[in-house]
Design a protein around this motif. Sequence first.
Motif, PDB file in Angstrom:
ATOM      1  N   UNK A  81       0.820  -1.217   0.000  1.00 48.40           N
ATOM      2  CA  UNK A  81       0.000   0.000   0.000  1.00 48.40           C
ATOM      3  C   UNK A  81       0.851   1.263   0.000  1.00 48.40           C
ATOM      4  N   UNK A  82       1.950   1.246   0.743  1.00 51.47           N
ATOM      5  CA  UNK A  82       2.844   2.404   0.744  1.00 51.47           C
ATOM      6  C   UNK A  82       3.482   2.551  -0.629  1.00 51.47           C
ATOM      7  N   UNK A  83       3.863   1.426  -1.240  1.00 51.85           N
ATOM      8  CA  UNK A  83       4.424   1.460  -2.593  1.00 51.85           C
ATOM      9  C   UNK A  83       3.425   1.961  -3.617  1.00 51.85           C
ATOM     10  N   UNK A  84       2.163   1.567  -3.469  1.00 49.99           N
ATOM     11  CA  UNK A  84       1.123   2.042  -4.387  1.00 49.99           C
ATOM     12  C   UNK A  84       0.950   3.549  -4.262  1.00 49.99           C
ATOM     13  N   UNK A  85       0.948   4.034  -3.016  1.00 51.14           N
ATOM     14  CA  UNK A  85       0.843   5.478  -2.791  1.00 51.14           C
ATOM     15  C   UNK A  85       2.027   6.212  -3.425  1.00 51.14           C
ATOM     16  N   UNK A  86       3.243   5.715  -3.156  1.00 51.30           N
ATOM     17  CA  UNK A  86       4.448   6.360  -3.684  1.00 51.30           C
ATOM     18  C   UNK A  86       4.465   6.322  -5.214  1.00 51.30           C
ATOM     19  N   UNK A  87       4.091   5.191  -5.791  1.00 53.39           N
ATOM     20  CA  UNK A  87       4.067   5.074  -7.255  1.00 53.39           C
ATOM     21  C   UNK A  87       3.117   6.086  -7.862  1.00 53.39           C
ATOM     22  N   UNK A  88       1.943   6.193  -7.277  1.00 53.51           N
ATOM     23  CA  UNK A  88       0.963   7.176  -7.765  1.00 53.51           C
ATOM     24  C   UNK A  88       1.497   8.592  -7.625  1.00 53.51           C
ATOM     25  N   UNK A  89       2.134   8.859  -6.507  1.00 55.89           N
ATOM     26  CA  UNK A  89       2.677  10.215  -6.277  1.00 55.89           C
ATOM     27  C   UNK A  89       3.792  10.527  -7.270  1.00 55.89           C
ATOM     28  N   UNK A  90       4.672   9.560  -7.524  1.00 54.40           N
ATOM     29  CA  UNK A  90       5.804   9.792  -8.420  1.00 54.40           C
ATOM     30  C   UNK A  90       5.395  10.028  -9.869  1.00 54.40           C
ATOM     31  N   UNK A  91       4.269   9.451 -10.301  1.00 46.59           N
ATOM     32  CA  UNK A  91       3.829   9.684 -11.675  1.00 46.59           C
ATOM     33  C   UNK A  91       2.937  10.921 -11.771  1.00 46.59           C
ATOM     34  N   UNK A  92       2.700  11.571 -10.624  1.00 48.28           N
ATOM     35  CA  UNK A  92       1.950  12.827 -10.640  1.00 48.28           C
ATOM     36  C   UNK A  92       0.439  12.674 -10.584  1.00 48.28           C
ATOM     37  N   UNK A  93      -0.055  11.526 -10.112  1.00 50.49           N
ATOM     38  CA  UNK A  93      -1.498  11.354  -9.992  1.00 50.49           C
ATOM     39  C   UNK A  93      -2.064  12.313  -8.950  1.00 50.49           C
ATOM     40  N   UNK A  94      -3.329  12.652  -9.126  1.00 50.10           N
ATOM     41  CA  UNK A  94      -4.000  13.575  -8.218  1.00 50.10           C
ATOM     42  C   UNK A  94      -4.363  12.935  -6.891  1.00 50.10           C
ATOM     43  N   UNK A  95      -4.841  13.767  -5.997  1.00 52.23           N
ATOM     44  CA  UNK A  95      -5.192  13.338  -4.643  1.00 52.23           C
ATOM     45  C   UNK A  95      -6.226  12.207  -4.658  1.00 52.23           C
ATOM     46  N   UNK A  96      -7.162  12.257  -5.589  1.00 54.42           N
ATOM     47  CA  UNK A  96      -8.210  11.223  -5.626  1.00 54.42           C
ATOM     48  C   UNK A  96      -7.634   9.829  -5.873  1.00 54.42           C
ATOM     49  N   UNK A  97      -6.461   9.748  -6.498  1.00 59.97           N
ATOM     50  CA  UNK A  97      -5.813   8.451  -6.722  1.00 59.97           C
ATOM     51  C   UNK A  97      -4.780   8.127  -5.644  1.00 59.97           C
ATOM     52  N   UNK A  98      -4.399   9.134  -4.865  1.00 56.15           N
ATOM     53  CA  UNK A  98      -3.446   8.906  -3.772  1.00 56.15           C
ATOM     54  C   UNK A  98      -4.145   8.405  -2.508  1.00 56.15           C
ATOM     55  N   UNK A  99      -5.401   8.725  -2.354  1.00 62.90           N
ATOM     56  CA  UNK A  99      -6.131   8.377  -1.130  1.00 62.90           C
ATOM     57  C   UNK A  99      -6.426   6.874  -0.994  1.00 62.90           C
ATOM     58  N   UNK A 100      -6.863   6.167  -2.045  1.00 63.83           N
ATOM     59  CA  UNK A 100      -7.211   4.745  -1.865  1.00 63.83           C
ATOM     60  C   UNK A 100      -6.126   3.863  -1.242  1.00 63.83           C
ATOM     61  N   UNK A 101      -4.839   3.984  -1.626  1.00 58.35           N
ATOM     62  CA  UNK A 101      -3.844   3.136  -0.949  1.00 58.35           C
ATOM     63  C   UNK A 101      -3.714   3.466   0.546  1.00 58.35           C
ATOM     64  N   UNK A 102      -3.912   4.732   0.899  1.00 63.81           N
ATOM     65  CA  UNK A 102      -3.846   5.105   2.311  1.00 63.81           C
ATOM     66  C   UNK A 102      -5.045   4.559   3.081  1.00 63.81           C
ATOM     67  N   UNK A 103      -6.206   4.576   2.453  1.00 67.60           N
ATOM     68  CA  UNK A 103      -7.407   3.994   3.074  1.00 67.60           C
ATOM     69  C   UNK A 103      -7.195   2.496   3.280  1.00 67.60           C
ATOM     70  N   UNK A 104      -6.636   1.825   2.279  1.00 72.11           N
ATOM     71  CA  UNK A 104      -6.363   0.388   2.391  1.00 72.11           C
ATOM     72  C   UNK A 104      -5.367   0.115   3.522  1.00 72.11           C
ATOM     73  N   UNK A 105      -4.375   0.979   3.670  1.00 72.75           N
ATOM     74  CA  UNK A 105      -3.393   0.829   4.745  1.00 72.75           C
ATOM     75  C   UNK A 105      -4.067   0.954   6.108  1.00 72.75           C
ATOM     76  N   UNK A 106      -4.927   1.940   6.262  1.00 69.21           N
ATOM     77  CA  UNK A 106      -5.664   2.109   7.521  1.00 69.21           C
ATOM     78  C   UNK A 106      -6.556   0.897   7.764  1.00 69.21           C
ATOM     79  N   UNK A 107      -7.228   0.423   6.728  1.00 66.20           N
ATOM     80  CA  UNK A 107      -8.096  -0.753   6.866  1.00 66.20           C
ATOM     81  C   UNK A 107      -7.291  -1.993   7.265  1.00 66.20           C
ATOM     82  N   UNK A 108      -6.050  -2.078   6.818  1.00 71.22           N
ATOM     83  CA  UNK A 108      -5.191  -3.200   7.171  1.00 71.22           C
ATOM     84  C   UNK A 108      -4.814  -3.156   8.648  1.00 71.22           C
TER      85      UNK A 108
END
Length: 128
Positions: A81-108
């Motif tokens: 999940x942290x890697x998914x967040x970082x990957x999305x951030x590094x390619x310049x995805x917006x906040x709406x695509x950065x939030x789901x991996x963080x939600x999944x991390x919290x759910x974990x």
Amino acid sequence: MKKLTTWYWIATITFALMMIMDGFGGVTQQEAGKEVLKHLGYPMYMLIIVGIAKLLGSLSILQNKYTTIKEWAYAGFAINFIGAFASRAFVGDGVSLLIPPLVALVMMFIPYILWKKVKQMLKIVKTK
């Protein structure tokens, strides 16, 4: 103790089912997963590797005999999940695509924390 154990199993089974569905999607190379990997610049075989890891991780968190394997499974999910967040951030995805991996991390962390509390309660009960 019974309430805590019930909530632990509800959270664990819910999270495991989510990861089983996602892992199955990776192993079967669903189109949505392929599009995401292409967008992020990863090779397509990563879908199968991560899919298998999610399936095995799900089985690991559903068992209670091998606690070290369970710990490693949770660590693997966190890294994913942290890697998914970082990957999305590094390619310049917006906040709406950065939030789901963080939600999944919290759910974990919900079943993980409940598992630790149940283990602690069992130790207290056994020492009495």
